[in-house]
Motif scaffolding. Structure first.
Motif, PDB file in Angstrom:
ATOM      1  N   LYS A 132       0.758  -1.182   0.010  1.00 50.86           N
ATOM      2  CA  LYS A 132      -0.187   0.057   0.169  1.00 50.86           C
ATOM      3  C   LYS A 132       0.858   1.320   0.038  1.00 50.86           C
ATOM      4  O   LYS A 132       0.584   2.290  -0.523  1.00 50.86           O
ATOM      5  CB  LYS A 132      -0.912   0.004   1.155  1.00 50.86           C
ATOM      6  CG  LYS A 132      -0.118  -0.030   2.617  1.00 50.86           C
ATOM      7  CD  LYS A 132      -1.410  -0.049   3.553  1.00 50.86           C
ATOM      8  CE  LYS A 132      -0.519  -0.164   4.864  1.00 50.86           C
ATOM      9  NZ  LYS A 132      -1.585  -0.299   6.052  1.00 50.86           N
ATOM     10  N   PHE A 133       2.055   1.096   0.687  1.00 48.77           N
ATOM     11  CA  PHE A 133       2.904   2.322   0.530  1.00 48.77           C
ATOM     12  C   PHE A 133       3.324   2.648  -0.783  1.00 48.77           C
ATOM     13  O   PHE A 133       3.608   3.673  -1.245  1.00 48.77           O
ATOM     14  CB  PHE A 133       4.112   2.201   1.583  1.00 48.77           C
ATOM     15  CG  PHE A 133       3.644   2.028   2.983  1.00 48.77           C
ATOM     16  CD1 PHE A 133       3.049   3.096   3.691  1.00 48.77           C
ATOM     17  CD2 PHE A 133       3.645   1.013   3.851  1.00 48.77           C
ATOM     18  CE1 PHE A 133       2.636   3.370   5.129  1.00 48.77           C
ATOM     19  CE2 PHE A 133       3.168   0.930   5.045  1.00 48.77           C
ATOM     20  CZ  PHE A 133       2.643   1.990   5.780  1.00 48.77           C
ATOM     21  N   SER A 134       3.658   1.655  -1.479  1.00 52.42           N
ATOM     22  CA  SER A 134       4.261   1.695  -2.763  1.00 52.42           C
ATOM     23  C   SER A 134       3.269   2.112  -3.769  1.00 52.42           C
ATOM     24  O   SER A 134       3.544   3.045  -4.580  1.00 52.42           O
ATOM     25  CB  SER A 134       4.794   0.371  -3.195  1.00 52.42           C
ATOM     26  OG  SER A 134       5.797  -0.182  -2.526  1.00 52.42           O
ATOM     27  N   LEU A 135       2.025   1.802  -3.605  1.00 50.82           N
ATOM     28  CA  LEU A 135       1.069   2.265  -4.311  1.00 50.82           C
ATOM     29  C   LEU A 135       0.810   3.582  -4.260  1.00 50.82           C
ATOM     30  O   LEU A 135       0.311   4.229  -5.145  1.00 50.82           O
ATOM     31  CB  LEU A 135      -0.602   1.198  -4.118  1.00 50.82           C
ATOM     32  CG  LEU A 135      -1.741   1.659  -4.883  1.00 50.82           C
ATOM     33  CD1 LEU A 135      -1.342   1.826  -6.399  1.00 50.82           C
ATOM     34  CD2 LEU A 135      -2.753   0.832  -4.521  1.00 50.82           C
ATOM     35  N   LEU A 136       0.769   3.911  -3.081  1.00 53.40           N
ATOM     36  CA  LEU A 136       0.592   5.394  -2.518  1.00 53.40           C
ATOM     37  C   LEU A 136       1.602   6.386  -3.282  1.00 53.40           C
ATOM     38  O   LEU A 136       1.495   7.304  -3.806  1.00 53.40           O
ATOM     39  CB  LEU A 136       0.491   5.595  -0.939  1.00 53.40           C
ATOM     40  CG  LEU A 136       0.162   7.191  -0.626  1.00 53.40           C
ATOM     41  CD1 LEU A 136      -1.210   7.674  -1.019  1.00 53.40           C
ATOM     42  CD2 LEU A 136       0.283   7.114   0.881  1.00 53.40           C
ATOM     43  N   GLY A 137       2.680   5.790  -3.190  1.00 54.80           N
ATOM     44  CA  GLY A 137       4.057   6.643  -3.773  1.00 54.80           C
ATOM     45  C   GLY A 137       3.899   6.816  -5.244  1.00 54.80           C
ATOM     46  O   GLY A 137       3.902   7.659  -5.874  1.00 54.80           O
ATOM     47  N   GLY A 138       3.388   5.572  -5.875  1.00 52.78           N
ATOM     48  CA  GLY A 138       3.038   5.572  -7.371  1.00 52.78           C
ATOM     49  C   GLY A 138       2.058   6.515  -7.781  1.00 52.78           C
ATOM     50  O   GLY A 138       2.001   7.176  -8.817  1.00 52.78           O
ATOM     51  N   LEU A 139       1.165   6.554  -6.932  1.00 48.20           N
ATOM     52  CA  LEU A 139      -0.142   7.695  -7.111  1.00 48.20           C
ATOM     53  C   LEU A 139       0.365   8.981  -7.124  1.00 48.20           C
ATOM     54  O   LEU A 139      -0.039   9.874  -7.872  1.00 48.20           O
ATOM     55  CB  LEU A 139      -1.301   7.330  -6.118  1.00 48.20           C
ATOM     56  CG  LEU A 139      -2.085   5.958  -6.510  1.00 48.20           C
ATOM     57  CD1 LEU A 139      -3.202   5.798  -5.514  1.00 48.20           C
ATOM     58  CD2 LEU A 139      -2.766   5.929  -7.675  1.00 48.20           C
ATOM     59  N   ARG A 140       1.060   9.327  -5.988  1.00 48.53           N
ATOM     60  CA  ARG A 140       1.489  10.652  -5.772  1.00 48.53           C
ATOM     61  C   ARG A 140       2.635  10.967  -7.100  1.00 48.53           C
ATOM     62  O   ARG A 140       2.605  12.296  -7.539  1.00 48.53           O
ATOM     63  CB  ARG A 140       2.568  10.642  -4.491  1.00 48.53           C
ATOM     64  CG  ARG A 140       1.643  10.817  -3.273  1.00 48.53           C
ATOM     65  CD  ARG A 140       2.654  10.848  -1.913  1.00 48.53           C
ATOM     66  NE  ARG A 140       1.695  11.191  -0.974  1.00 48.53           N
ATOM     67  CZ  ARG A 140       2.140  11.142   0.508  1.00 48.53           C
ATOM     68  NH1 ARG A 140       3.537  11.328   0.559  1.00 48.53           N
ATOM     69  NH2 ARG A 140       1.698  11.468   1.366  1.00 48.53           N
ATOM     70  N   THR A 141       3.461  10.061  -7.301  1.00 52.56           N
ATOM     71  CA  THR A 141       4.188  10.256  -8.841  1.00 52.56           C
ATOM     72  C   THR A 141       3.250  10.833  -9.883  1.00 52.56           C
ATOM     73  O   THR A 141       3.812  11.672 -10.629  1.00 52.56           O
ATOM     74  CB  THR A 141       4.788   8.984  -9.113  1.00 52.56           C
ATOM     75  OG1 THR A 141       5.872   8.700  -7.862  1.00 52.56           O
ATOM     76  CG2 THR A 141       5.851   9.019 -10.165  1.00 52.56           C
TER      77      THR A 141
END
Length: 317
Positions: A132-141
């Motif tokens: 979930k942290f990686s997904l959140l980082g991808g969405l922020r990207t």
């Protein structure tokens, strides 16, 4: 044919060596500014072994793919993040008289389009990691890319309008020193938006280690993680070189015919130093501040620069 091969090989050497030089410089600059001991003393003389130690550390770590991850996309993401910058370097002129890997008529359009592909690698990493942290980082990207791509393109468009061409060598041929005062706004917008696209501090919310562990890179280890870091340093090289070409005259300087490549390198590495300096100096923006800065700050400035360029272009024609 041989000339083209030699240029491609030279570009590859630059691609492999200069980003490591920038990475080593970042270690040293941050060590001086923040009193860090390791990068200053590792191996003896001025910490020469720090970069070697980092390389060995990444090489010896186990390459782990999470059980729930999309394995193929997860493994492909670092290459997608890194390789586009190699193609961008091919189109950046280093000196006069065709000193460029490959001259492209629409070179400015090409480099801006290909740079956007590198961000897709980070989106792939965030989506495929099953975290979930990686997904959140991808969405922020993704949100950051959408916000900062527009001012970057508008700032570059003002230079293309002034030069009357999309060719990077053509822009340098048309460049004059009197561009510096009235293109300064565009230079600020382009360079700042470039930092945001690279997710460099203070625009590093997608990889905020204190909040989302390391964003899209959380599940990566070993050499795959090192490739993401290398893509960041290559991105610094590309953004600095493009800023030098578009706004600082690239190879223009005293004795340009003989030393044009030297002026280009000096301008590029001076801008790379500014990138490192900003990392040490400014705190990370909040996500809402980051988005507001693009839409309320940079985009209006880029539009002002575009209008100013149009007015001056009409006035002198």
């Amino acid at each position: 044919m041989l000339d083209t091969v030699l240029r491609c090989v030279a570009t590859l050497v630059v691609f492999l060596v200069f980003p490591l030089v920038i990475g080593q410089t970042e270690h040293k600059v941050m060590a001086h500014m923040q009193g860090r001991l390791g990068p200053m003393y590792a191996g003896g003389f001025h910490g020469w072994a720090q970069l070697v130690a980092d390389g060995v550390k990444f090489a010896q770590k186990e390459d782990i793919v999470p059980a729930g991850a999309d394995r193929r996309i997860f493994q492909l993401a670092p290459a997608v993040s890194l390789l586009p910058y190699l193609f961008v370097l091919l189109a950046i002129p280093v000196g006069p008289d065709g000193f460029v890997g490959q001259a492209i008529d629409a070179g400015l359009f090409f480099v801006l389009a290909v740079m956007g592909v590198g961000v897709i690698g980070k989106l792939m990493a965030g989506w495929a990691s099953a975290n979930k942290f990686s997904l959140l980082g991808g969405l922020r990207t993704a949100a950051q890319l959408m916000s900062y791509e527009l001012p970057m393109v508008l700032a570059a468009a003002s230079v293309a309008m002034a030069a009357g061409t999309l060719s990077l060598p053509g822009i340098l041929d048309a460049w004059h020193w009197y561009w510096l005062p009235w293109q300064i706004i565009g230079a600020f917008v382009f360079f700042t938006a470039g930092l945001a696209e690279l997710q460099r501090p203070p625009f590093d919310m997608p990889v905020a280690d204190s909040e989302i562990i390391f964003g899209a890179y959380t599940e990566y280890t070993g050499l795959r993680f090192a490739l993401f870091l290398l893509s960041e340093y290559v991105g610094i090289l590309v953004v600095s070189a493009l800023t030098a070409v578009l706004f600082l005259g690239g190879w223009h300087g005293p004795m340009a015919d003989q030393l044009g490549w030297l002026w280009m390198l000096l301008k590029t590495f001076a801008l790379a130093f500014v990138v490192i300096w900003l990392r040490v100096t400014y705190p990370r923006l909040r996500e809402d501040q980051l988005m507001r800065f693009a839409w309320v700050g940079l985009i209006p400035l880029a539009l002002v620069q575009l209008a100013l360029t149009g007015i001056i272009k009409v006035a002198i024609s």
